[in-house]
Design a protein around this motif. Structure first.
Motif, short mmCIF file in Angstrom:
data_model
loop_
_atom_site.label_atom_id
_atom_site.label_comp_id
_atom_site.label_asym_id
_atom_site.label_seq_id
_atom_site.Cartn_x
_atom_site.Cartn_y
_atom_site.Cartn_z
N ARG A 142 14.60 72.24 50.04
CA ARG A 142 14.55 71.53 51.22
C ARG A 142 14.72 71.85 52.41
O ARG A 142 13.98 71.54 53.33
CB ARG A 142 16.59 71.17 50.68
CG ARG A 142 17.02 69.99 51.88
CD ARG A 142 18.15 69.20 51.21
NE ARG A 142 19.27 70.77 51.46
CZ ARG A 142 19.94 71.37 52.31
NH1 ARG A 142 19.27 70.66 53.48
NH2 ARG A 142 20.32 72.06 52.46
N GLU A 157 17.14 74.79 45.22
CA GLU A 157 17.69 73.61 45.46
C GLU A 157 17.00 73.51 47.53
O GLU A 157 16.70 73.05 48.07
CB GLU A 157 17.68 72.99 44.98
CG GLU A 157 17.62 71.97 43.69
CD GLU A 157 18.93 71.62 43.11
OE1 GLU A 157 19.58 70.76 43.66
OE2 GLU A 157 18.54 71.57 41.80
N GLU A 158 18.33 74.06 47.59
CA GLU A 158 18.25 74.55 49.07
C GLU A 158 17.02 75.08 49.80
O GLU A 158 17.00 74.57 50.75
CB GLU A 158 19.78 75.25 49.10
CG GLU A 158 19.73 75.80 50.61
CD GLU A 158 20.73 76.38 51.40
OE1 GLU A 158 22.03 76.70 52.38
OE2 GLU A 158 20.96 77.75 50.36
N SER A 161 10.81 72.25 53.41
CA SER A 161 9.81 71.22 52.86
C SER A 161 10.45 70.94 54.97
O SER A 161 9.82 69.79 55.80
CB SER A 161 10.16 70.31 52.05
OG SER A 161 11.92 69.81 52.15
N TYR A 162 11.80 71.05 55.37
CA TYR A 162 12.00 70.05 56.65
C TYR A 162 11.41 70.88 57.20
O TYR A 162 10.56 70.57 58.65
CB TYR A 162 13.76 70.38 56.98
CG TYR A 162 13.67 70.42 58.25
CD1 TYR A 162 14.12 69.49 58.85
CD2 TYR A 162 14.73 71.64 58.81
CE1 TYR A 162 14.34 69.02 59.96
CE2 TYR A 162 15.06 71.73 59.93
CZ TYR A 162 14.74 70.11 60.94
OH TYR A 162 14.98 70.31 61.80
#
Length: 244
Positions: free
Chosen positions: A30, A26-27, A33-34
């Motif tokens: 995230r 998940e990290e 995508s950032y």
């Protein structure tokens, strides 16, 4: 026979590991995508295989982990308490360099930085995470009259002290290890994004402040970046290079 207690423990640990892995994924998602959204702002595609280097870099990015490139301060020029520029000497050293020639400067530094990140994050002959050094520098060129920038830029990463004698080989053949001679630079800070306009502006500001800008190279300059290209309010410096 296994006691219910030990069975629970062995099962529990694998659940914890699974949860940790999921959080890890998940990290990664995230962060990726950032970076992808930031990249789009610079018209740069951040590929999926950057997820792991980005995560490694983010985790290792404590200010105390970063090595600052060593230099000797020769002079600080101030006016009414404001620092106008610093004159510094950087020693002879090895750098990992990559030449880029995208349409826009921002695209070149983002793509160049991503290639260097892969090298720093284990894609090298040592298989190790090499560690971040700051600043990451970009060599830019202008025409003789300093009115326009050429497209070709070189993004460069200073190899940490412990690797200077034997730099790990990059897997990416576009990355070249170069030894740069000892150089005197005139350095001035500026904040914000770096693009053709802001760089040309900073070049003319520093040229106007220096007593004898003609002692410096007239068509080659360095942008030193202290924050990653994805940061909004970046801390940068423009460097003029004294003629050898």
């Amino acid at each position: 026979e296994e006691s219910p207690d030990s069975a629970y423990h062995s099962h529990g640990s694998s659940l914890e590991e699974e949860a940790a892995e999921r959080m890890d994924d998940e990290e990664q998602e995230r962060l990726l995508s950032y970076w992808q959204s930031v990249g789009r702002g610079h018209q740069v595609d951040v590929p999926r295989d950057m997820a792991e280097p980005i995560q490694q870099l983010t985790r290792n990015n404590n200010p105390q982990e970063r090595q600052t490139i060593p230099f000797t301060l020769i002079q600080r020029k101030e006016k009414l308490g404001d620092l106008l520029y610093e004159k510094r000497q950087y020693g002879k050293a090895k750098w990992a360099c990559i030449k880029m020639k995208e349409k826009q400067y921002e695209q070149s530094i983002c793509l160049g930085f991503m290639k260097l990140m892969r090298y720093i994050c284990e894609q090298n002959s040592s298989g190790l995470y090499l560690g971040i050094t700051i600043p990451i520098v970009t060599i830019v060129h202008t025409n003789e009259s300093q009115s326009a920038m050429t497209q070709s830029v070189t993004v460069a990463y200073y190899l940490p002290e412990v690797l200077q004698d034997e730099p790990p080989h990059p897997f990416d053949s576009d990355i070249i290890i170069e030894e740069w001679p000892s150089t005197i630079v005139y350095s001035r800070s500026f904040r914000g994004i770096t693009n053709e306009d802001s760089i040309m502006r900073e070049i003319s500001v520093l040229a106007a402040i220096l007593e004898s800008p003609e002692l410096c190279l007239q068509d080659t300059f360095i942008i030193a970046g202290y924050t990653n290209p994805a940061a909004a309010n970046r801390h940068n410096e423009i460097w003029f290079l004294q003629r050898p």
